[in-house]
Design an enzyme around this catalytic site. Structure first.
Site, mmCIF file in Angstrom:
data_model
loop_
_atom_site.group_PDB
_atom_site.id
_atom_site.type_symbol
_atom_site.label_atom_id
_atom_site.label_comp_id
_atom_site.label_asym_id
_atom_site.label_seq_id
_atom_site.Cartn_x
_atom_site.Cartn_y
_atom_site.Cartn_z
ATOM 1 N N ASN A 1 -2.133 2.376 -7.517
ATOM 2 C CA ASN A 1 -1.228 2.964 -6.601
ATOM 3 C C ASN A 1 -0.078 3.518 -7.346
ATOM 4 O OD1 ASN A 1 -2.525 2.132 -4.484
ATOM 5 N ND2 ASN A 1 -0.699 1.413 -3.472
ATOM 6 N N ASN B 1 -4.174 -8.499 0.978
ATOM 7 C CA ASN B 1 -5.394 -8.593 -0.026
ATOM 8 C C ASN B 1 -5.105 -8.905 -1.366
ATOM 9 O OD1 ASN B 1 -3.935 -5.999 -0.610
ATOM 10 N ND2 ASN B 1 -5.879 -4.934 -0.260
ATOM 11 N N HIS C 1 -11.069 2.042 -5.827
ATOM 12 C CA HIS C 1 -9.997 1.006 -6.030
ATOM 13 C C HIS C 1 -10.681 -0.626 -5.406
ATOM 14 C CE1 HIS C 1 -8.221 0.845 -2.350
ATOM 15 N NE2 HIS C 1 -7.058 0.272 -2.654
#
Length: 390
Positions: free
Chosen positions: A263, A153, A318
């Site tokens: 992250n 992604n 996110h």
């Protein structure tokens, strides 16, 4: 917001039972304080849920950060409008120029360290020396990975906002070197649990205890990988800016630049106590802080401002969050459906992107509605050019 238990708060209106159960397991860890916060885009991950915020005292769970340490977003608002860009002609040459400038796909890196990357590589080398480790032990070619996109992604987009202003938008992390660092420390945590005869509700909730050499080694390398990810996005964005300038025949006037992780781990104070906050698929949404929330391929993305909502641990989603696994998406959807979803967007037409079809993700509008008390929407971005790695 739903308070599932004293230790688990949830903002997701779309939540699979297995995802909920996974988050509940993480929330039972004795060092979690004050609670795990589930974001609107929550879905299953390794050990810890993607789209979760896990605050811990005197311990850290490497899998709660994830294997793409420092993954995140970057965006630049330019002086151009949609009309100016499309007036140049077909957007295919712009897409192809970006694809030539930035190595795409897993395992594809630069052939040499280019001029713009040299000072960044030098900075990362100094930081690694200060952190007392050699990133070459994890990836010999780490310096060639800086300025590369990856696959899945991860993407680069040219987008327009509600006023038809052109934004450049990209998503990537710490690449192969960050992955190797993460995997190594997850194994160290697993080995520690075995050595100490600690039984866990999920083996991937293995943790490191503050004060041990293993803990501080992880923190030092984690911080290095997070900075690598940030500089990786900066390097790629500089290249995208250069290609857009060449396409437009005019230098890009950067009117705003945002770069944020989703992250990562940082030490923060919440509810009066200092904790290690691991955001795995979540961004910092402190009051007034700018952030970026991408939709899926073919849908809207958002530039947001944090509201500093304390129960969420100053966090927000996110992205859209997967609703179908990659394998299930490939079995469920067709290339024709992908083409229909990408109507009007310049992209590389290939079935390699089928598992990234918008229908494989949660509805980003629902995610943003769920996040209303967490962030305010400043701009809504819609793609006109999409670049991805296979």
């Amino acid at each position: 917001m739903e308070k599932i238990s004293r230790k688990l708060w949830n903002w997701a209106s779309i939540l699979e039972p297995a995802t909920r159960e996974q988050a509940e397991r993480a929330s039972t860890m004795p060092f979690v304080f004050p609670h795990v916060a589930l974001m609107p885009d929550a879905h299953l991950g390794r050990g810890a849920t993607v789209g979760s915020v896990i605050p811990t005292e005197r311990a850290i769970i490497p899998a709660a950060v994830g294997v793409d340490i420092g993954c995140g977003m970057a965006a630049v608002r330019t002086q151009f409008t949609r009309e100016q860009v499309t007036a140049v002609g077909s957007l295919t040459p712009l897409r192809e120029a970006i694809e030539r400038a930035i190595p795409l796909s897993a395992g594809r890196y630069n052939q040499k360290v280019v001029a713009t990357a040299e000072p960044r590589v030098e900075e990362l080398t100094r930081r690694a020396e200060k952190a007392r480790f050699d990133p070459a032990d994890s990836a010999r070619n780490w310096h060639l990975q800086l300025g590369s996109l990856g696959s899945g992604n991860h993407f680069i987009e040219v987008t327009v906002d509600e006023l038809d202003r052109v934004w450049l938008f990209l998503h990537s992390g710490s690449r192969g070197v960050g992955n190797k660092i993460a995997q190594r420390h997850i194994k160290v945590a697993h080995d520690a649990m075995t050595r100490w005869w600690i039984d866990l509700p999920d083996p991937d909730l293995a943790y490191l205890v503050e004060g041990t050499d293993e803990f501080w080694s992880y923190i030092r390398e984690l911080r290095w990988a997070q900075h690598f990810a940030l500089l990786n996005r900066e390097e790629m964005m500089d290249r995208v800016v250069r290609q857009v300038a060449e396409f437009m025949g005019e230098d890009v006037d950067e009117q705003e630049r945002i770069n944020c992780h989703h992250n990562y781990t940082e030490q923060e104070t919440h509810f009066g106590r200092k904790v290690w906050v691991s955001r795995k698929g979540a961004i910092n949404a402190e009051a007034g802080r700018p952030g970026l929330i991408p939709g899926s391929m073919g849908t809207a993305s958002y530039v947001v401002g944090g509201k500093g909502f304390a129960p969420s641990l100053n966090s927000s989603p996110h992205g859209a969050g997967r609703a179908y696994s990659r394998s299930k998406a490939r079995k469920t959807f067709t290339v024709d459906q992908l083409r229909e979803a990408m109507t009007g967007i310049e992209y590389r037409d290939t079935d390699a992107f089928l598992d990234e079809i918008p229908a494989a993700y949660k509805d980003v509008d629902v995610v943003m509605a769920d996040a209303a008390e967490l962030v305010e929407v400043r701009h809504t971005l819609r793609q006109i050019v999409n670049v991805k790695g296979e």
